[in-house]
Design an enzyme around this catalytic site. Structure first.
Site, mmCIF file in Angstrom:
data_model
loop_
_atom_site.group_PDB
_atom_site.id
_atom_site.type_symbol
_atom_site.label_atom_id
_atom_site.label_comp_id
_atom_site.label_asym_id
_atom_site.label_seq_id
_atom_site.Cartn_x
_atom_site.Cartn_y
_atom_site.Cartn_z
ATOM 1 N N PHE A 143 3.020 9.601 10.081
ATOM 2 C CA PHE A 143 2.062 10.162 9.128
ATOM 3 C C PHE A 143 2.726 11.240 8.267
ATOM 4 O O PHE A 143 3.908 11.535 8.396
ATOM 5 C CB PHE A 143 0.856 10.718 9.873
ATOM 6 C CG PHE A 143 -0.200 9.683 10.201
ATOM 7 C CD1 PHE A 143 0.087 8.324 10.236
ATOM 8 C CD2 PHE A 143 -1.492 10.068 10.494
ATOM 9 C CE1 PHE A 143 -0.884 7.380 10.530
ATOM 10 C CE2 PHE A 143 -2.482 9.136 10.789
ATOM 11 C CZ PHE A 143 -2.178 7.792 10.806
ATOM 12 N N SER A 144 1.930 11.868 7.414
ATOM 13 C CA SER A 144 2.444 12.740 6.352
ATOM 14 C C SER A 144 3.204 13.947 6.886
ATOM 15 O O SER A 144 3.001 14.394 8.022
ATOM 16 C CB SER A 144 1.292 13.209 5.460
ATOM 17 O OG SER A 144 0.777 12.141 4.715
ATOM 18 N N ASP A 188 0.155 16.609 9.353
ATOM 19 C CA ASP A 188 0.622 16.924 7.997
ATOM 20 C C ASP A 188 1.398 18.232 7.941
ATOM 21 O O ASP A 188 1.037 19.171 7.206
ATOM 22 C CB ASP A 188 -0.550 16.969 7.005
ATOM 23 C CG ASP A 188 -1.446 15.743 7.088
ATOM 24 O OD1 ASP A 188 -0.955 14.688 7.520
ATOM 25 O OD2 ASP A 188 -2.639 15.847 6.721
ATOM 26 N N TRP A 242 0.815 -1.220 0.000
ATOM 27 C CA TRP A 242 0.000 0.000 0.000
ATOM 28 C C TRP A 242 0.844 1.263 0.000
ATOM 29 O O TRP A 242 1.856 1.355 0.696
ATOM 30 C CB TRP A 242 -0.886 0.010 1.232
ATOM 31 C CG TRP A 242 -1.597 1.307 1.490
ATOM 32 C CD1 TRP A 242 -1.110 2.391 2.176
ATOM 33 C CD2 TRP A 242 -2.918 1.674 1.065
ATOM 34 N NE1 TRP A 242 -2.046 3.411 2.202
ATOM 35 C CE2 TRP A 242 -3.164 2.987 1.525
ATOM 36 C CE3 TRP A 242 -3.916 1.023 0.343
ATOM 37 C CZ2 TRP A 242 -4.366 3.653 1.291
ATOM 38 C CZ3 TRP A 242 -5.114 1.689 0.108
ATOM 39 C CH2 TRP A 242 -5.323 2.981 0.581
ATOM 40 N N TRP A 268 -4.309 -0.026 3.885
ATOM 41 C CA TRP A 268 -3.754 0.958 4.813
ATOM 42 C C TRP A 268 -3.474 0.314 6.164
ATOM 43 O O TRP A 268 -4.224 -0.544 6.636
ATOM 44 C CB TRP A 268 -4.746 2.111 4.966
ATOM 45 C CG TRP A 268 -4.239 3.268 5.770
ATOM 46 C CD1 TRP A 268 -3.592 4.355 5.308
ATOM 47 C CD2 TRP A 268 -4.369 3.449 7.194
ATOM 48 N NE1 TRP A 268 -3.301 5.209 6.338
ATOM 49 C CE2 TRP A 268 -3.761 4.676 7.510
ATOM 50 C CE3 TRP A 268 -4.930 2.684 8.214
ATOM 51 C CZ2 TRP A 268 -3.700 5.172 8.804
ATOM 52 C CZ3 TRP A 268 -4.864 3.174 9.511
ATOM 53 C CH2 TRP A 268 -4.265 4.395 9.797
ATOM 54 N N ASP A 295 -0.450 9.193 0.576
ATOM 55 C CA ASP A 295 0.007 10.568 0.363
ATOM 56 C C ASP A 295 1.476 10.689 -0.045
ATOM 57 O O ASP A 295 2.346 10.046 0.553
ATOM 58 C CB ASP A 295 -0.151 11.384 1.649
ATOM 59 C CG ASP A 295 -1.550 11.415 2.185
ATOM 60 O OD1 ASP A 295 -2.448 10.810 1.585
ATOM 61 O OD2 ASP A 295 -1.749 12.046 3.241
ATOM 62 N N TRP A 323 -9.873 7.628 -1.129
ATOM 63 C CA TRP A 323 -10.397 6.843 -0.016
ATOM 64 C C TRP A 323 -11.762 6.241 -0.351
ATOM 65 O O TRP A 323 -12.597 6.897 -0.962
ATOM 66 C CB TRP A 323 -10.506 7.703 1.240
ATOM 67 C CG TRP A 323 -9.194 8.214 1.739
ATOM 68 C CD1 TRP A 323 -8.764 9.508 1.757
ATOM 69 C CD2 TRP A 323 -8.127 7.427 2.285
ATOM 70 N NE1 TRP A 323 -7.502 9.585 2.275
ATOM 71 C CE2 TRP A 323 -7.082 8.326 2.623
ATOM 72 C CE3 TRP A 323 -7.947 6.059 2.526
ATOM 73 C CZ2 TRP A 323 -5.878 7.902 3.177
ATOM 74 C CZ3 TRP A 323 -6.735 5.638 3.087
ATOM 75 C CH2 TRP A 323 -5.730 6.547 3.403
#
Length: 483
Positions: A96-97, A161, A34, A61, A37, A299
């Site tokens: 995370f991003s 993010d 997977w 995910w 972003d 998504w």
């Protein structure tokens, strides 16, 4: 190091078992499993680096890692070892991003750590963290993490993010966020050293119509205006607008650093009107181009590649410019011409009286079509399979609508997307078609549409419908960068 090696071994093993039927020929993908972003886009020591959200243990995910590729030309990409794995107290359930900067020669990643309080209930908190590298390949998380351990007091737990840039002597960071009342917004921090951060305040906030959370924000200057790019969650569909579960779009305005005041001069505008375009990030390269790359999926959409052992890809790199009327235009980077293998001029200055088929079974194509619209009401271009499959692009001159129909190429439900495009006399289409994607650039970026497609038939070719006045029709077969 053990977690990095385990993740790398897992994705390499998965790659050996993968079904290749929908693997893309010239887009960024992980070797297997997977991705979502794009993260950390940067030109560092002369090379382009792109990171991405990655789950190396599954095609769905899961706990996010950072995958990594680099390129000398934005076209031919090389897979590098996984850059970040979760596991520390401040990021134990996901890296995370985030973004990347060059801090005096040190490649620095700024990312969100995700920590579940109760995974079943989806309750969590999020932190902001730093990892550094001297060689652009191997990264070390800094001892100061988490550099921002908690959000502002009026914030919800959505706090992620980070996009970081330098202005004069200070570093600035914006974050996607929502209030305790679940109103989407972007908030701003400032630092002199990337380690100690001061909260400055709210940069921009929803008026109630722009969703409950603003993900993946970006903020930059173009042509004397400031652009706030973000991906709102929770917007309601309005006719042809906001048809995906989530969107990516922008606000144009004016910004003063001394007051942190961003004055909007435009309403929210979607950046791309296709099915599969989200979480866009930009960077400034050494040619002073503002380049954008997005996630080429959506998504909760149908993702047939999961059955093949992989899922997710990134869009082609696109140069952003701002028109005189303050519309953000996207066009493919010039370097993509190096993908071209052979050129085939098909038509020039002809009126098509019957449907005109250009036969080719090539899966990787670039098509340029220029139509004179002064004497016609519609133009239709079809990418055809050998039996019933087709991807259809239509421009209706009377309604000023560009329509992409993928309902016969893998999107049997919700297969149509529409963009408004005001054309007076001439329609120019540039199409990039890969094994399982199509990217449409109309009239030099006035409209773009990006969608995944999943054909099961061999390609027959592409067809122009009768009635079209064709000024130019040329196509190129493209090389596969991964072979």
């Amino acid at each position: 190091m053990n977690t990095l090696q385990q993740a790398q071994d897992a994705v390499q093993l998965a790659a050996q078992k993968m079904n290749q039927r929908y693997r893309l020929g010239y887009h960024i993908m992980a070797p297997a499993q997977w991705i979502n972003d794009p993260n950390g886009l940067i030109q560092y020591k002369g090379e382009y680096h792109a990171f991405y959200q990655h789950h190396p243990y599954d095609e769905s995910w899961g706990p996010m890692h950072w995958g990594h590729v680099k390129s000398k030309d934005l076209v031919h990409w090389e897979h590098l070892p996984i850059a970040l794995t979760p596991g520390n107290d401040y990021d134990k359930d996901g890296c995370f991003s985030g973004s990347a900067v060059d801090d005096n020669g040190q490649l620095t990643l700024i990312y969100t750590g995700h920590i579940y309080i109760d995974k079943k209930a989806d309750t969590f908190y999020q932190t902001q963290n730093i990892a550094v590298s001297q060689d652009g390949v191997n990264f070390t998380k800094v001892v100061e993490n988490a550099v921002i351990p908690e959000p502002p007091a009026d914030s919800s737990h959505h706090f992620r993010d980070p996009k970081v840039w330098k202005h004069e002597n200070n570093w600035y960071m914006i974050l996607g966020n929502s209030t305790k009342d679940m109103v989407g917004r972007v908030i701003l921090y400032r630092s002199t050293d990337l380690r100690q951060w001061d909260y400055i305040g709210v940069l921009a906030q929803s008026d109630g119509s722009l969703g409950f959370m603003w993900e993946c924000p970006d903020f930059f200057e173009l042509n004397g205006k400031h652009i706030l790019l973000f991906s709102p969650q929770g917007m309601e569909k309005q006719g042809d607008l906001y048809n995906n579960l989530f969107q990516t779009g922008y606000l144009v305005g004016d910004y003063q650093y001394d007051t942190n005041h961003f004055t909007q001069t435009s309403s929210f505008t979607e950046l791309d009107n296709g099915h599969d375009f989200y979480a866009v990030q930009t960077f400034l390269d050494e040619q002073s181009r503002r380049i954008a790359i997005g996630w080429m999926d959506m998504w909760e959409s149908n993702m047939p590649t999961k059955a093949d052992g992989w899922c997710g890809a990134l869009t082609l790199p696109r140069v952003l410019t701002l028109s005189e009327d303050h519309k953000l235009l996207m066009n493919p980077v010039e370097e993509l011409k190096t993908l071209r293998n052979a050129e085939y001029p098909a038509l020039r200055n002809q009126t098509i009286t019957t449907n005109y088929l250009v036969p080719t079974n090539e899966a990787l194509l670039e098509i340029k079509a220029v139509f004179d619209l002064r004497n016609e009401q519609a133009v239709c271009l079809k990418i055809r399979g050998i039996r019933e499959e087709e991807t259809v692009l239509t421009y209706d001159y009377t309604t000023k609508k560009l329509i992409l129909d993928c309902s016969k190429s893998g999107k049997t439900e919700d297969g149509i997307r529409t963009a408004t495009l005001h054309v007076e006399h001439e329609l120019t289409l540039q199409l990039f078609i890969d094994s399982s994607s199509i990217e449409v650039f109309a009239n030099h970026g006035l409209a773009t549409m990006t969608s995944r497609i999943y054909p099961t038939e061999e390609r027959l070719g592409f067809e122009v419908a009768a009635g079209a006045n064709v000024k130019e029709l040329t196509y190129w077969t493209l090389n596969d960068i991964w072979k």
